[in-house]
Enzyme design. Structure first.
Site, PDB file in Angstrom:
ATOM      1  N   GLN A  48     -35.848 -56.960 -14.729  1.00 24.55           N
ATOM      2  CA  GLN A  48     -36.757 -58.063 -14.422  1.00 24.55           C
ATOM      3  C   GLN A  48     -38.186 -57.581 -14.620  1.00 24.55           C
ATOM      4  O   GLN A  48     -38.489 -56.407 -14.408  1.00 24.55           O
ATOM      5  CB  GLN A  48     -36.568 -58.542 -12.971  1.00 24.55           C
ATOM      6  CG  GLN A  48     -37.417 -59.746 -12.601  1.00 24.55           C
ATOM      7  CD  GLN A  48     -37.054 -60.340 -11.249  1.00 24.55           C
ATOM      8  OE1 GLN A  48     -35.889 -60.325 -10.850  1.00 24.55           O
ATOM      9  NE2 GLN A  48     -38.025 -60.891 -10.545  1.00 24.55           N
ATOM     10  N   HIS A  63     -44.322 -52.964   0.221  1.00 26.58           N
ATOM     11  CA  HIS A  63     -43.046 -53.650   0.068  1.00 26.58           C
ATOM     12  C   HIS A  63     -41.949 -52.757  -0.507  1.00 26.58           C
ATOM     13  O   HIS A  63     -42.217 -51.819  -1.245  1.00 26.58           O
ATOM     14  CB  HIS A  63     -43.201 -54.853  -0.876  1.00 26.58           C
ATOM     15  CG  HIS A  63     -44.238 -55.834  -0.445  1.00 26.58           C
ATOM     16  ND1 HIS A  63     -44.945 -56.606  -1.346  1.00 26.58           N
ATOM     17  CD2 HIS A  63     -44.690 -56.185   0.781  1.00 26.58           C
ATOM     18  CE1 HIS A  63     -45.780 -57.392  -0.690  1.00 26.58           C
ATOM     19  NE2 HIS A  63     -45.652 -57.153   0.597  1.00 26.58           N
ATOM     20  N   LYS A  73     -39.703 -49.386  -9.695  1.00 26.87           N
ATOM     21  CA  LYS A  73     -40.740 -50.221 -10.301  1.00 26.87           C
ATOM     22  C   LYS A  73     -41.575 -49.412 -11.289  1.00 26.87           C
ATOM     23  O   LYS A  73     -41.944 -48.271 -11.004  1.00 26.87           O
ATOM     24  CB  LYS A  73     -41.678 -50.784  -9.225  1.00 26.87           C
ATOM     25  CG  LYS A  73     -40.996 -51.710  -8.235  1.00 26.87           C
ATOM     26  CD  LYS A  73     -41.980 -52.199  -7.178  1.00 26.87           C
ATOM     27  CE  LYS A  73     -41.303 -53.133  -6.185  1.00 26.87           C
ATOM     28  NZ  LYS A  73     -42.256 -53.590  -5.138  1.00 26.87           N
ATOM     29  N   TYR A 133     -45.177 -55.532 -13.603  1.00 29.07           N
ATOM     30  CA  TYR A 133     -44.243 -54.458 -13.262  1.00 29.07           C
ATOM     31  C   TYR A 133     -42.806 -54.850 -13.574  1.00 29.07           C
ATOM     32  O   TYR A 133     -42.375 -55.974 -13.343  1.00 29.07           O
ATOM     33  CB  TYR A 133     -44.390 -54.018 -11.805  1.00 29.07           C
ATOM     34  CG  TYR A 133     -44.181 -55.079 -10.754  1.00 29.07           C
ATOM     35  CD1 TYR A 133     -42.973 -55.193 -10.071  1.00 29.07           C
ATOM     36  CD2 TYR A 133     -45.211 -55.959 -10.414  1.00 29.07           C
ATOM     37  CE1 TYR A 133     -42.786 -56.159  -9.090  1.00 29.07           C
ATOM     38  CE2 TYR A 133     -45.042 -56.920  -9.438  1.00 29.07           C
ATOM     39  CZ  TYR A 133     -43.818 -57.008  -8.776  1.00 29.07           C
ATOM     40  OH  TYR A 133     -43.635 -57.980  -7.817  1.00 29.07           O
ATOM     41  N   ASP A 169     -47.363 -59.904   5.432  1.00 29.93           N
ATOM     42  CA  ASP A 169     -47.646 -58.473   5.354  1.00 29.93           C
ATOM     43  C   ASP A 169     -48.323 -57.956   6.618  1.00 29.93           C
ATOM     44  O   ASP A 169     -48.148 -56.798   6.996  1.00 29.93           O
ATOM     45  CB  ASP A 169     -48.517 -58.176   4.136  1.00 29.93           C
ATOM     46  CG  ASP A 169     -47.746 -58.285   2.823  1.00 29.93           C
ATOM     47  OD1 ASP A 169     -46.511 -58.461   2.871  1.00 29.93           O
ATOM     48  OD2 ASP A 169     -48.377 -58.199   1.752  1.00 29.93           O
TER      49      ASP A 169
END
Length: 200
Positions: A48, A63, A73, A133, A169
């Site tokens: 992805q 995260h 990532k 990313y 967050d």
């Protein structure tokens, strides 16, 4: 070789610098090449790709996704500049709770590979930043998790004193409250059910 790979203070984190070809027309660079990444020992199966645009002072993070949807990532900046941070949350890791920060920008063209077992976030230093990313696992909302961006136990010196942070967050737990789903086997990341209360 179109890339220069460098292991950082936490060796599982890798900075990648692409070779840039310049001429009177502009520039060209490869941003990913499976054979090169695989030869260095990095994942070669990204499934992805995401892109975000954020304004100056926005802080996104810290995260991660829990197993079985944990993500590696590959982060880069198309335009603008960010302070990019990865925190080791692997129970039993010698660098548990330690972090590495890198300046990524459209100008320096650097990329950062963040493997599973790390919490990731960034703060925008330019007026606008476009961040792209790739991930080794697809987004899974039920597996979303994170660590508080300004946890005093981490002591990350974010370059923006009063960043813009989402309400979600702002409510993330501190590292000392984390029961880490990741373990460390001496070579990297594994799934684990160990308490993550080991401190730095």
């Amino acid at each position: 070789m179109p890339f220069e790979f460098a292991r950082l203070a936490i060796p599982d984190l890798v900075r990648i610098e692409p070779r840039v070809f310049l001429d009177e027309r502009g520039e060209f660079m490869e941003t990913y090449k499976r054979s090169e990444f695989s030869a260095f020992g990095l994942p070669d199966d990204f499934v992805q790709e995401n892109q975000s645009r954020s304004t100056r002072g926005v802080l996104r993070g810290l995260h991660y996704q829990t197993p079985p949807h944990a993500q590696g990532k590959l982060v880069r900046v198309v335009a603008g500049e960010i302070f990019d941070v990865a925190v080791d949350i692997r129970a039993g890791s010698p660098s548990w709770g330690h972090w590495v920060g890198e300046l990524l920008s459209g100008g320096n063209r650097r990329m950062l590979y963040v493997p599973p077992g790390f919490a990731h976030g960034f703060c925008v230093l330019s007026q606008i930043a476009d961040v792209v990313y790739k991930t080794t696992n697809e987004y899974a909302p039920a597996s979303e998790a994170g660590v508080l961006w300004n946890d005093p136990d981490l002591g990350i010196p974010w370059p923006i004193k009063t960043p813009i942070v989402s309400s979600r967050d702002a409510r993330l737990p501190r590292l000392r409250q984390l029961r880490s789903p990741f373990g460390y086997d001496g070579e990297g990341c594994r799934e684990a059910g160990h308490d993550g209360d080991q401190g730095q």
